[in-house]
Design a protein around this motif. Structure first.
Motif, PDB file in Angstrom:
ATOM      1  N   LEU A 104      17.184  41.792  42.482  1.00  0.00           N
ATOM      2  CA  LEU A 104      16.930  43.098  41.868  1.00  0.00           C
ATOM      3  C   LEU A 104      17.207  43.094  40.364  1.00  0.00           C
ATOM      4  O   LEU A 104      17.121  44.146  39.718  1.00  0.00           O
ATOM      5  N   ASP A 105      17.563  41.918  39.833  1.00  0.00           N
ATOM      6  CA  ASP A 105      17.855  41.780  38.402  1.00  0.00           C
ATOM      7  C   ASP A 105      18.997  42.688  37.979  1.00  0.00           C
ATOM      8  O   ASP A 105      18.940  43.354  36.936  1.00  0.00           O
ATOM      9  N   LEU A 106      20.065  42.708  38.794  1.00  0.00           N
ATOM     10  CA  LEU A 106      21.266  43.478  38.489  1.00  0.00           C
ATOM     11  C   LEU A 106      22.346  42.549  37.941  1.00  0.00           C
ATOM     12  O   LEU A 106      22.422  41.382  38.315  1.00  0.00           O
ATOM     13  N   ARG A 107      23.206  43.073  37.100  1.00  0.00           N
ATOM     14  CA  ARG A 107      24.307  42.299  36.534  1.00  0.00           C
ATOM     15  C   ARG A 107      25.556  42.533  37.378  1.00  0.00           C
ATOM     16  O   ARG A 107      26.079  43.643  37.466  1.00  0.00           O
ATOM     17  N   VAL A 108      26.047  41.475  38.006  1.00  0.00           N
ATOM     18  CA  VAL A 108      27.223  41.571  38.873  1.00  0.00           C
ATOM     19  C   VAL A 108      28.481  41.642  38.021  1.00  0.00           C
ATOM     20  O   VAL A 108      28.688  40.827  37.110  1.00  0.00           O
ATOM     21  N   THR A 109      29.340  42.616  38.338  1.00  0.00           N
ATOM     22  CA  THR A 109      30.610  42.731  37.616  1.00  0.00           C
ATOM     23  C   THR A 109      31.809  42.341  38.483  1.00  0.00           C
ATOM     24  O   THR A 109      32.907  42.165  37.956  1.00  0.00           O
ATOM     25  N   GLY A 110      31.612  42.221  39.796  1.00  0.00           N
ATOM     26  CA  GLY A 110      32.710  41.814  40.668  1.00  0.00           C
ATOM     27  C   GLY A 110      32.412  42.129  42.117  1.00  0.00           C
ATOM     28  O   GLY A 110      31.403  42.777  42.436  1.00  0.00           O
ATOM     29  N   PRO A 111      33.273  41.680  43.025  1.00  0.00           N
ATOM     30  CA  PRO A 111      33.070  41.986  44.449  1.00  0.00           C
ATOM     31  C   PRO A 111      33.400  43.435  44.765  1.00  0.00           C
ATOM     32  O   PRO A 111      34.246  44.047  44.108  1.00  0.00           O
ATOM     33  N   LEU A 112      32.739  43.962  45.776  1.00  0.00           N
ATOM     34  CA  LEU A 112      33.020  45.318  46.241  1.00  0.00           C
ATOM     35  C   LEU A 112      34.348  45.356  46.997  1.00  0.00           C
ATOM     36  O   LEU A 112      35.174  46.246  46.789  1.00  0.00           O
ATOM     37  N   VAL A 113      34.547  44.388  47.881  1.00  0.00           N
ATOM     38  CA  VAL A 113      35.806  44.235  48.623  1.00  0.00           C
ATOM     39  C   VAL A 113      36.330  42.836  48.321  1.00  0.00           C
ATOM     40  O   VAL A 113      35.930  41.861  48.954  1.00  0.00           O
ATOM     41  N   PRO A 114      37.223  42.693  47.336  1.00  0.00           N
ATOM     42  CA  PRO A 114      37.665  41.357  46.923  1.00  0.00           C
ATOM     43  C   PRO A 114      38.391  40.605  48.041  1.00  0.00           C
ATOM     44  O   PRO A 114      39.085  41.202  48.866  1.00  0.00           O
ATOM     45  N   ASP A 115      38.214  39.286  48.044  1.00  0.00           N
ATOM     46  CA  ASP A 115      38.949  38.406  48.941  1.00  0.00           C
ATOM     47  C   ASP A 115      40.320  38.170  48.319  1.00  0.00           C
ATOM     48  O   ASP A 115      40.416  37.570  47.242  1.00  0.00           O
ATOM     49  N   PRO A 116      41.402  38.623  48.967  1.00  0.00           N
ATOM     50  CA  PRO A 116      42.731  38.495  48.361  1.00  0.00           C
ATOM     51  C   PRO A 116      43.189  37.048  48.210  1.00  0.00           C
ATOM     52  O   PRO A 116      44.143  36.788  47.478  1.00  0.00           O
ATOM     53  N   THR A 117      42.512  36.100  48.872  1.00  0.00           N
ATOM     54  CA  THR A 117      42.907  34.698  48.754  1.00  0.00           C
ATOM     55  C   THR A 117      42.235  34.002  47.573  1.00  0.00           C
ATOM     56  O   THR A 117      42.493  32.822  47.334  1.00  0.00           O
ATOM     57  N   ASP A 118      41.369  34.706  46.852  1.00  0.00           N
ATOM     58  CA  ASP A 118      40.652  34.102  45.727  1.00  0.00           C
ATOM     59  C   ASP A 118      41.348  34.457  44.424  1.00  0.00           C
ATOM     60  O   ASP A 118      41.269  35.600  43.960  1.00  0.00           O
ATOM     61  N   PRO A 119      42.019  33.507  43.780  1.00  0.00           N
ATOM     62  CA  PRO A 119      42.747  33.825  42.544  1.00  0.00           C
ATOM     63  C   PRO A 119      41.830  34.209  41.389  1.00  0.00           C
ATOM     64  O   PRO A 119      42.256  34.895  40.459  1.00  0.00           O
ATOM     65  N   ARG A 120      40.557  33.788  41.453  1.00  0.00           N
ATOM     66  CA  ARG A 120      39.618  34.115  40.377  1.00  0.00           C
ATOM     67  C   ARG A 120      39.011  35.498  40.553  1.00  0.00           C
ATOM     68  O   ARG A 120      38.410  36.045  39.613  1.00  0.00           O
ATOM     69  N   GLY A 121      39.115  36.046  41.763  1.00  0.00           N
ATOM     70  CA  GLY A 121      38.611  37.388  42.009  1.00  0.00           C
ATOM     71  C   GLY A 121      37.105  37.498  42.089  1.00  0.00           C
ATOM     72  O   GLY A 121      36.545  38.580  41.862  1.00  0.00           O
ATOM     73  N   ASN A 122      36.417  36.400  42.429  1.00  0.00           N
ATOM     74  CA  ASN A 122      34.959  36.418  42.501  1.00  0.00           C
ATOM     75  C   ASN A 122      34.425  36.535  43.923  1.00  0.00           C
ATOM     76  O   ASN A 122      33.297  37.002  44.123  1.00  0.00           O
ATOM     77  N   ARG A 123      35.207  36.097  44.903  1.00  0.00           N
ATOM     78  CA  ARG A 123      34.740  36.138  46.285  1.00  0.00           C
ATOM     79  C   ARG A 123      35.014  37.496  46.909  1.00  0.00           C
ATOM     80  O   ARG A 123      35.863  38.255  46.436  1.00  0.00           O
ATOM     81  N   GLY A 124      34.298  37.774  47.990  1.00  0.00           N
ATOM     82  CA  GLY A 124      34.525  39.013  48.728  1.00  0.00           C
ATOM     83  C   GLY A 124      33.229  39.599  49.239  1.00  0.00           C
ATOM     84  O   GLY A 124      32.133  39.078  48.982  1.00  0.00           O
ATOM     85  N   LEU A 125      33.338  40.708  49.969  1.00  0.00           N
ATOM     86  CA  LEU A 125      32.165  41.366  50.529  1.00  0.00           C
ATOM     87  C   LEU A 125      31.493  42.255  49.494  1.00  0.00           C
ATOM     88  O   LEU A 125      32.161  42.967  48.740  1.00  0.00           O
ATOM     89  N   GLY A 126      30.169  42.219  49.474  1.00  0.00           N
ATOM     90  CA  GLY A 126      29.410  43.080  48.589  1.00  0.00           C
ATOM     91  C   GLY A 126      29.643  42.763  47.122  1.00  0.00           C
ATOM     92  O   GLY A 126      30.492  41.940  46.769  1.00  0.00           O
TER      93      GLY A 126
END
Length: 278
Positions: A118-140
């Motif tokens: 959809l040519d959208l700019r991702v700013t972060g996960p909707l539901v972050p994965d607490p095990t990811d120190p970089r904060g990039n993984r997660g749902l949505g």
């Protein structure tokens, strides 16, 4: 030419099976680890049409997003369609590997591919994965548009950019409301409404929205809802995943031929309307 076990090891590095939800069924369904692979087919659904396509292509490995046996089974007899798929794959030396919720939460994952389509700019996960120190993984994913547009225009963008299905795109909310920020979630997404509201976005694009959660969501706030077909929201991941495997193949000098199935395996085939507003 790599062995199946070598290719699977790389796929598991992209989408570690231990990151799948506890109820999920990911990993290799069938296949000889020592068999050689030179052609791979990516698809959303492990249905007969996809298995037949793999045979026509001469692929030795199919990678699907949806599991073949999600709730387990006690038989793979060819008296059922799933059993026939397994029998056909094994007898023709074709392996099947599944990356489902472990691909949903990956970085990049299913919702990154949806945002990219959809040519959208991702700013972060909707539901972050607490095990990811970089904060990039997660749902949505939470996304921004380059320029504000109306909810009607955003829905039209989704219709134009996602694969066509019988359902098309459904819209709830004020069609003329301006949209600057969007949450997206590939696949069924009405369990994430609390996170969507907390994110404060203008619209939410997902699939399989049910009547009651959607009704409650639009009563809670002016949030715009854009509901696409489940298959359509997850198909972009196939192209993203194929590109990832292509890069791995180049790095190792494997010379794999990687394909993406363009068959529409969404189960709905036609849509009829009595003249509801568009």
């Amino acid at each position: 030419m790599p062995r199946l076990s070598e290719v699977i090891a790389e796929l598991d590095a992209l989408w570690p099976p231990e990151r799948a939800e506890g109820w999920d069924a990911v990993g290799t369904v069938c296949g000889d680890p020592d068999a050689h692979v030179d052609r791979v087919l990516f698809a959303v659904d492990p249905v007969q049409a996809v298995a037949d396509e793999a045979l026509t292509l001469g692929a030795q490995l199919i990678v699907t997003h949806h599991p073949l046996y999600l709730r387990g089974t006690t038989t793979v007899a060819a008296t059922t369609f799933k059993g026939r798929v397994v029998h056909g794959l094994i007898s023709n030396g074709v392996a099947l590997h599944v990356a489902h919720t472990n691909a949903d939460t990956a970085d990049p994952g299913v919702s990154d591919a949806l945002a990219g389509a959809l040519d959208l700019r991702v700013t972060g996960p909707l539901v972050p994965d607490p095990t990811d120190p970089r904060g990039n993984r997660g749902l949505g994913r939470i996304c921004e548009l380059d320029h504000p547009e109306t909810l009607r225009e955003f829905a039209a963008r989704a219709a134009a950019r996602l694969p066509a299905t019988a359902q098309g795109i459904r819209l709830a909310g004020d069609p003329d409301a301006l949209v600057r920020t969007v949450a997206v979630s590939g696949g069924s997404g009405d369990s994430l409404f609390d996170a969507v509201r907390a994110a404060g976005v203008d619209a939410y694009l997902t699939a399989d929205l049910r009547h009651h959660p959607a009704s409650e969501a639009v009563q809670h706030s002016p949030l715009g809802l854009v509901d696409a077909a489940h298959w359509a929201t997850e198909w972009p991941w196939c192209e993203q995943a194929a590109a990832q495997l292509d890069a791995i193949s180049d790095r190792h000098g494997w010379d794999l031929r990687v394909h993406v199935s363009k068959q529409v395996t969404d189960p709905w085939t036609t849509h009829h309307s009595s003249g509801a507003p568009n």
